[in-house]
Design an enzyme around this catalytic site. Structure first.
Site, PDB file in Angstrom:
ATOM      1  N   HIS A  72     -50.809 -35.422  17.155  1.00  0.00           N
ATOM      2  CA  HIS A  72     -51.705 -34.898  16.123  1.00  0.00           C
ATOM      3  C   HIS A  72     -51.990 -33.414  16.275  1.00  0.00           C
ATOM      4  O   HIS A  72     -52.539 -32.806  15.362  1.00  0.00           O
ATOM      5  CB  HIS A  72     -52.999 -35.728  16.045  1.00  0.00           C
ATOM      6  CG  HIS A  72     -54.016 -35.396  17.090  1.00  0.00           C
ATOM      7  ND1 HIS A  72     -54.144 -36.092  18.259  1.00  0.00           N
ATOM      8  CD2 HIS A  72     -54.970 -34.429  17.129  1.00  0.00           C
ATOM      9  CE1 HIS A  72     -55.140 -35.572  18.967  1.00  0.00           C
ATOM     10  NE2 HIS A  72     -55.662 -34.566  18.301  1.00  0.00           N
ATOM     11  N   ASP A 119     -49.105 -41.118  19.583  1.00  0.00           N
ATOM     12  CA  ASP A 119     -49.669 -39.764  19.465  1.00  0.00           C
ATOM     13  C   ASP A 119     -49.142 -38.893  20.598  1.00  0.00           C
ATOM     14  O   ASP A 119     -49.847 -38.598  21.564  1.00  0.00           O
ATOM     15  CB  ASP A 119     -51.206 -39.864  19.484  1.00  0.00           C
ATOM     16  CG  ASP A 119     -51.876 -38.547  19.136  1.00  0.00           C
ATOM     17  OD1 ASP A 119     -51.159 -37.614  18.704  1.00  0.00           O
ATOM     18  OD2 ASP A 119     -53.109 -38.449  19.299  1.00  0.00           O
ATOM     19  N   GLY A 220     -60.725 -30.388  20.992  1.00  0.00           N
ATOM     20  CA  GLY A 220     -60.159 -29.206  21.630  1.00  0.00           C
ATOM     21  C   GLY A 220     -59.474 -29.520  22.952  1.00  0.00           C
ATOM     22  O   GLY A 220     -58.722 -28.706  23.470  1.00  0.00           O
ATOM     23  N   SER A 222     -57.637 -32.296  23.104  1.00  0.00           N
ATOM     24  CA  SER A 222     -56.473 -33.067  22.656  1.00  0.00           C
ATOM     25  C   SER A 222     -55.168 -32.471  23.132  1.00  0.00           C
ATOM     26  O   SER A 222     -55.006 -31.246  23.154  1.00  0.00           O
ATOM     27  CB  SER A 222     -56.412 -33.101  21.134  1.00  0.00           C
ATOM     28  OG  SER A 222     -57.241 -34.095  20.657  1.00  0.00           O
ATOM     29  N   GLY A 223     -54.243 -33.350  23.472  1.00  0.00           N
ATOM     30  CA  GLY A 223     -52.938 -32.905  23.925  1.00  0.00           C
ATOM     31  C   GLY A 223     -52.918 -32.629  25.413  1.00  0.00           C
ATOM     32  O   GLY A 223     -51.865 -32.583  26.029  1.00  0.00           O
TER      33      GLY A 223
HETATM   34  N1  ARG Z   1     -58.993 -35.612  18.727  1.00  0.00           N
HETATM   35  C1  ARG Z   1     -59.619 -34.700  19.634  1.00  0.00           C
HETATM   36  C2  ARG Z   1     -58.901 -33.368  19.602  1.00  0.00           C
HETATM   37  O1  ARG Z   1     -58.141 -33.166  18.694  1.00  0.00           O
HETATM   38  C3  ARG Z   1     -59.774 -35.299  20.994  1.00  0.00           C
HETATM   39  C4  ARG Z   1     -60.863 -36.250  21.000  1.00  0.00           C
HETATM   40  C5  ARG Z   1     -61.022 -36.934  22.292  1.00  0.00           C
HETATM   41  N2  ARG Z   1     -62.184 -37.721  22.150  1.00  0.00           N
HETATM   42  C6  ARG Z   1     -62.788 -38.332  23.152  1.00  0.00           C
HETATM   43  N3  ARG Z   1     -63.914 -38.936  22.919  1.00  0.00           N
HETATM   44  N4  ARG Z   1     -62.257 -38.344  24.333  1.00  0.00           N
HETATM   45  O2  ARG Z   1     -59.171 -32.460  20.370  1.00  0.00           O
END
Ligand code: ARG
Length: 273
Positions: A72, A119, A220, A222-223
């Site tokens: 994503h 993902d 932030g 993510s990844g």
């Molecule tokens: N989707 C989020 C991003 O793009 C990451 C979210 C992770 N969430 C969590 N509760 N660990 O940065």
């Protein structure tokens, strides 16, 4: 737009303070603290050009020429690799940038949305990087490796320090130790407060969960990598993927399970180098 302006202004405010002072305990990723300078040498920051080369996701160096990240972050609609850059391990985001161009973006063919799985994505750097004391590769686990509650696992990143609260300047890399939550328990947790039938899985087999109400990754991050120490070796267990808010009750952080995608990763990333 307003948030971007605030970000740019707080960024400039941070810079005018000159070299960031060493911080012993900068509050809270959610619930963690600033990473020691010699830790997590595989952590990278993905950048997109706005008013500046802005951080938008984390990633990890799994080979001198390959970065592992979330689908994503760069998909499902793939952008031209020329609009992105990779910053290798940096203690404070933006202070000593040396941005690397990428030549290829490969998103898993089954990726559609984080909540539906797969993902995961790979970025090929234009040139292989030299590893050093502060830039190193993270090992991928063997296919048989399991990650269970009680293991020592950590997640790192420059993401939000709480729901809707971004990391303040000087943007130190943060770390937090997160407890692994077994899939069926995590799935039960996620069903609490929802109408979703118990037989409908929210947490798929290619996902894993970690965290609690005090410790989690957030927007932030993510990844970025979830790593666990196995017999003295750090291995990447997960990729920060999604969650319902951050550090909320019954809502552990959800990660792409790396062992589910080893065959796909090795289609591109050479095993020997
Ligand atoms: N989707 C989020 C991003 O793009 C990451 C979210 C992770 N969430 C969590 N509760 N660990 O940065």
């Amino acid at each position: 737009m307003l948030t971007l302006l605030v970000l740019v202004l707080s960024f400039l405010a941070g810079l005018t303070h000159g070299a960031p002072a060493p911080v012993l305990e900068r509050a809270v990723i959610v619930g963690g603290k600033e990473a020691p300078a010699n830790k997590w040498p595989w952590q990278v920051s993905l950048r997109v050009h706005r008013e500046f080369w802005m951080h938008f996701c984390g990633g990890s160096l799994v080979h001198p020429q390959w970065v592992l990240t979330a689908g994503h972050c760069v998909g499902p609609n793939i952008v031209n690799p020329s609009v992105l850059r990779v910053q290798l391990r940096e203690q404070h985001l933006y202070y000593h940038d040396q941005l690397l161009p990428i030549s290829r973006i490969i998103v898993h063919p089954n990726f559609y949305a984080a909540e539906s799985g797969a993902d995961i994505a790979l970025l090929e750097l234009q040139e292989p990087v030299n590893t050093s004391s502060h830039v190193q590769l993270i090992s991928l686990p063997p296919a048989s490796q399991t990650f269970s509650p009680g293991m020592s696992c950590w997640v790192t990143g420059w993401g939000d320090v709480n729901n809707g609260e971004s990391l303040p300047p000087p943007f130190p890399l943060k770390q937090v130790k997160v407890p692994i939550v077994e899939n069926s328990l995590c799935d039960n947790n996620y069903h609490t407060g929802l109408q979703t039938g118990d037989n409908v899985h929210i947490i798929h087999d290619d996902m894993m969960c970690a965290g609690n109400t005090h410790k989690d990754s957030c927007q932030g991050d993510s990844g970025g990598p979830l790593v666990c120490r196995v017999n003295g070796t750090w291995m990447q267990a997960g990729v920060v993927s999604w969650g319902d808010g951050c550090a909320q009750p019954n809502r552990p952080g959800i990660y792409t399970r790396v062992t589910s995608y080893l065959d796909w990763i090795y289609l591109y990333v050479p095993k020997e180098f």
